[in-house]
Write a protein that holds these residues in place. Sequence first.
Motif, PDB file in Angstrom:
ATOM      1  N   TYR A  32       0.826  -1.207   0.000  1.00 36.16           N
ATOM      2  CA  TYR A  32       0.000   0.000   0.000  1.00 36.16           C
ATOM      3  C   TYR A  32       0.862   1.259   0.000  1.00 36.16           C
ATOM      4  CZ  TYR A  32      -3.412  -3.324   1.940  1.00 36.16           C
ATOM      5  OH  TYR A  32      -4.227  -4.407   2.161  1.00 36.16           O
ATOM      6  N   GLN A  33       0.387   2.280  -0.686  1.00 34.58           N
ATOM      7  CA  GLN A  33       1.052   3.577  -0.603  1.00 34.58           C
ATOM      8  C   GLN A  33       0.709   4.240   0.733  1.00 34.58           C
ATOM      9  OE1 GLN A  33       0.271   6.150  -3.901  1.00 34.58           O
ATOM     10  NE2 GLN A  33       1.540   7.777  -3.106  1.00 34.58           N
ATOM     11  N   THR A  34      -0.560   4.130   1.135  1.00 37.69           N
ATOM     12  CA  THR A  34      -1.019   4.570   2.443  1.00 37.69           C
ATOM     13  C   THR A  34      -1.536   3.327   3.159  1.00 37.69           C
ATOM     14  OG1 THR A  34      -1.662   6.706   1.529  1.00 37.69           O
ATOM     15  CG2 THR A  34      -2.596   6.107   3.664  1.00 37.69           C
ATOM     16  N   VAL A  35      -0.881   2.934   4.228  1.00 31.57           N
ATOM     17  CA  VAL A  35      -1.197   1.675   4.902  1.00 31.57           C
ATOM     18  C   VAL A  35      -2.464   1.843   5.735  1.00 31.57           C
ATOM     19  CG1 VAL A  35      -0.311  -0.147   6.393  1.00 31.57           C
ATOM     20  CG2 VAL A  35       1.279   1.195   5.009  1.00 31.57           C
ATOM     21  N   PRO A  36      -3.481   1.004   5.490  1.00 33.88           N
ATOM     22  CA  PRO A  36      -4.725   1.092   6.274  1.00 33.88           C
ATOM     23  C   PRO A  36      -4.492   0.696   7.737  1.00 33.88           C
ATOM     24  CG  PRO A  36      -5.006  -0.306   4.326  1.00 33.88           C
ATOM     25  CD  PRO A  36      -3.555   0.002   4.441  1.00 33.88           C
ATOM     26  N   VAL A  37      -5.267   1.296   8.601  1.00 29.50           N
ATOM     27  CA  VAL A  37      -5.169   0.992  10.034  1.00 29.50           C
ATOM     28  C   VAL A  37      -5.407  -0.496  10.285  1.00 29.50           C
ATOM     29  CG1 VAL A  37      -6.200   1.418  12.302  1.00 29.50           C
ATOM     30  CG2 VAL A  37      -5.763   3.320  10.755  1.00 29.50           C
ATOM     31  N   THR A  38      -6.340  -1.081   9.556  1.00 28.47           N
ATOM     32  CA  THR A  38      -6.614  -2.512   9.745  1.00 28.47           C
ATOM     33  C   THR A  38      -5.370  -3.354   9.464  1.00 28.47           C
ATOM     34  OG1 THR A  38      -7.487  -2.630   7.494  1.00 28.47           O
ATOM     35  CG2 THR A  38      -9.089  -2.365   9.280  1.00 28.47           C
ATOM     36  N   GLU A  39      -4.591  -2.942   8.482  1.00 27.89           N
ATOM     37  CA  GLU A  39      -3.342  -3.659   8.164  1.00 27.89           C
ATOM     38  C   GLU A  39      -2.319  -3.460   9.278  1.00 27.89           C
ATOM     39  OE1 GLU A  39      -0.871  -6.058   5.602  1.00 27.89           O
ATOM     40  OE2 GLU A  39      -3.021  -5.778   5.877  1.00 27.89           O
ATOM     41  N   LEU A  40      -2.237  -2.254   9.821  1.00 23.05           N
ATOM     42  CA  LEU A  40      -1.313  -1.992  10.934  1.00 23.05           C
ATOM     43  C   LEU A  40      -1.712  -2.788  12.172  1.00 23.05           C
ATOM     44  CD1 LEU A  40      -0.771   1.856  10.566  1.00 23.05           C
ATOM     45  CD2 LEU A  40       0.780   0.013   9.903  1.00 23.05           C
ATOM     46  N   LEU A  41      -3.007  -2.880  12.425  1.00 27.36           N
ATOM     47  CA  LEU A  41      -3.483  -3.670  13.566  1.00 27.36           C
ATOM     48  C   LEU A  41      -3.102  -5.134  13.396  1.00 27.36           C
ATOM     49  CD1 LEU A  41      -7.008  -2.073  14.035  1.00 27.36           C
ATOM     50  CD2 LEU A  41      -5.099  -1.954  15.658  1.00 27.36           C
ATOM     51  N   ARG A  42      -3.242  -5.631  12.179  1.00 30.60           N
ATOM     52  CA  ARG A  42      -2.902  -7.034  11.910  1.00 30.60           C
ATOM     53  C   ARG A  42      -1.396  -7.263  12.068  1.00 30.60           C
ATOM     54  NH1 ARG A  42      -0.903 -10.196   8.121  1.00 30.60           N
ATOM     55  NH2 ARG A  42      -0.512  -8.536   6.626  1.00 30.60           N
ATOM     56  N   LEU A  43      -0.594  -6.365  11.545  1.00 29.49           N
ATOM     57  CA  LEU A  43       0.855  -6.538  11.581  1.00 29.49           C
ATOM     58  C   LEU A  43       1.443  -6.371  12.982  1.00 29.49           C
ATOM     59  CD1 LEU A  43       1.746  -4.642   8.294  1.00 29.49           C
ATOM     60  CD2 LEU A  43       2.030  -7.097   8.700  1.00 29.49           C
ATOM     61  N   THR A  44       0.920  -5.434  13.754  1.00 27.08           N
ATOM     62  CA  THR A  44       1.466  -5.172  15.090  1.00 27.08           C
ATOM     63  C   THR A  44       0.860  -6.057  16.162  1.00 27.08           C
ATOM     64  OG1 THR A  44      -0.165  -3.449  15.534  1.00 27.08           O
ATOM     65  CG2 THR A  44       1.961  -2.743  14.615  1.00 27.08           C
ATOM     66  N   LYS A  45      -0.357  -6.530  15.912  1.00 22.66           N
ATOM     67  CA  LYS A  45      -1.142  -7.267  16.912  1.00 22.66           C
ATOM     68  C   LYS A  45      -1.452  -6.407  18.142  1.00 22.66           C
ATOM     69  CE  LYS A  45       0.311 -11.879  15.440  1.00 22.66           C
ATOM     70  NZ  LYS A  45       0.301 -11.484  14.083  1.00 22.66           N
ATOM     71  N   PHE A  46      -1.474  -5.064  17.937  1.00 18.97           N
ATOM     72  CA  PHE A  46      -1.889  -4.128  18.973  1.00 18.97           C
ATOM     73  C   PHE A  46      -3.407  -3.980  18.913  1.00 18.97           C
ATOM     74  CE2 PHE A  46       2.191  -1.300  18.570  1.00 18.97           C
ATOM     75  CZ  PHE A  46       2.934  -2.269  19.210  1.00 18.97           C
ATOM     76  N   ASN A  47      -3.997  -3.523  20.031  1.00 20.96           N
ATOM     77  CA  ASN A  47      -5.394  -3.110  19.943  1.00 20.96           C
ATOM     78  C   ASN A  47      -5.425  -1.684  19.394  1.00 20.96           C
ATOM     79  OD1 ASN A  47      -5.141  -1.208  22.130  1.00 20.96           O
ATOM     80  ND2 ASN A  47      -5.403  -2.872  23.590  1.00 20.96           N
ATOM     81  N   GLN A  48      -6.605  -1.212  19.044  1.00 22.60           N
ATOM     82  CA  GLN A  48      -6.764   0.102  18.390  1.00 22.60           C
ATOM     83  C   GLN A  48      -6.159   1.223  19.236  1.00 22.60           C
ATOM     84  OE1 GLN A  48      -8.812   0.595  15.433  1.00 22.60           O
ATOM     85  NE2 GLN A  48      -8.244   2.738  15.361  1.00 22.60           N
ATOM     86  N   ARG A  49      -6.425   1.208  20.519  1.00 24.43           N
ATOM     87  CA  ARG A  49      -5.953   2.287  21.397  1.00 24.43           C
ATOM     88  C   ARG A  49      -4.423   2.319  21.480  1.00 24.43           C
ATOM     89  NH1 ARG A  49      -6.770   3.150  27.729  1.00 24.43           N
ATOM     90  NH2 ARG A  49      -6.586   5.407  27.735  1.00 24.43           N
ATOM     91  N   LYS A  50      -3.816   1.145  21.623  1.00 24.44           N
ATOM     92  CA  LYS A  50      -2.357   1.076  21.716  1.00 24.44           C
ATOM     93  C   LYS A  50      -1.712   1.516  20.405  1.00 24.44           C
ATOM     94  CE  LYS A  50       1.373  -2.006  23.090  1.00 24.44           C
ATOM     95  NZ  LYS A  50       1.715  -3.322  23.671  1.00 24.44           N
ATOM     96  N   LEU A  51      -2.288   1.106  19.286  1.00 23.40           N
ATOM     97  CA  LEU A  51      -1.753   1.517  17.991  1.00 23.40           C
ATOM     98  C   LEU A  51      -1.820   3.037  17.847  1.00 23.40           C
ATOM     99  CD1 LEU A  51      -0.616   0.869  15.194  1.00 23.40           C
ATOM    100  CD2 LEU A  51      -2.981   0.612  14.411  1.00 23.40           C
ATOM    101  N   GLU A  52      -2.962   3.629  18.169  1.00 21.41           N
ATOM    102  CA  GLU A  52      -3.114   5.083  18.076  1.00 21.41           C
ATOM    103  C   GLU A  52      -2.091   5.809  18.960  1.00 21.41           C
ATOM    104  OE1 GLU A  52      -4.875   7.127  16.165  1.00 21.41           O
ATOM    105  OE2 GLU A  52      -5.674   5.431  15.047  1.00 21.41           O
ATOM    106  N   HIS A  53      -1.867   5.280  20.147  1.00 19.19           N
ATOM    107  CA  HIS A  53      -0.894   5.872  21.067  1.00 19.19           C
ATOM    108  C   HIS A  53       0.507   5.906  20.445  1.00 19.19           C
ATOM    109  CE1 HIS A  53       1.389   6.698  24.715  1.00 19.19           C
ATOM    110  NE2 HIS A  53       2.095   5.609  24.466  1.00 19.19           N
ATOM    111  N   HIS A  54       0.929   4.779  19.906  1.00 14.98           N
ATOM    112  CA  HIS A  54       2.282   4.705  19.354  1.00 14.98           C
ATOM    113  C   HIS A  54       2.411   5.445  18.022  1.00 14.98           C
ATOM    114  CE1 HIS A  54       3.975   2.410  22.565  1.00 14.98           C
ATOM    115  NE2 HIS A  54       2.881   1.665  22.558  1.00 14.98           N
ATOM    116  N   LEU A  55       1.356   5.478  17.224  1.00 15.71           N
ATOM    117  CA  LEU A  55       1.390   6.287  16.003  1.00 15.71           C
ATOM    118  C   LEU A  55       1.490   7.772  16.346  1.00 15.71           C
ATOM    119  CD1 LEU A  55      -1.241   4.529  13.716  1.00 15.71           C
ATOM    120  CD2 LEU A  55       1.252   4.441  13.531  1.00 15.71           C
ATOM    121  N   LEU A  56       0.792   8.186  17.386  1.00 14.60           N
ATOM    122  CA  LEU A  56       0.866   9.576  17.820  1.00 14.60           C
ATOM    123  C   LEU A  56       2.280   9.919  18.300  1.00 14.60           C
ATOM    124  CD1 LEU A  56      -0.567  12.255  18.329  1.00 14.60           C
ATOM    125  CD2 LEU A  56      -1.228  11.387  20.575  1.00 14.60           C
ATOM    126  N   ARG A  57       2.896   9.005  19.010  1.00 12.40           N
ATOM    127  CA  ARG A  57       4.271   9.239  19.493  1.00 12.40           C
ATOM    128  C   ARG A  57       5.248   9.416  18.326  1.00 12.40           C
ATOM    129  NH1 ARG A  57       6.588   8.306  24.206  1.00 12.40           N
ATOM    130  NH2 ARG A  57       8.272   7.150  23.224  1.00 12.40           N
TER     131      ARG A  57
END
Length: 66
Positions: A32-57
């Motif tokens: 993907y040129q822009t990686v969907p959040v669903t793909e990031l959730l699958r790859l990291t195995k984070f929950n939505q809140r944890k992913l958002e926290h680390h993306l914000l950081r």
Amino acid sequence: MSSAEKAAQKLTQLENDDIRALTAIEIGMIKYQTVPVTELLRLTKFNQRKLEHHLLRVYRQELIYR
């Protein structure tokens, strides 16, 4: 200071899970040129809140664009 030097300096301030999120973005960019959040959730195995926290950081470190 070049942007590569700034990025290298900022990498030392990241947590392991921040790096995991960045790695997932890099892997996701193979498909993907822009990686969907669903793909990031699958790859990291984070929950939505944890992913958002680390993306914000990493966003605050100016290592990604959102």
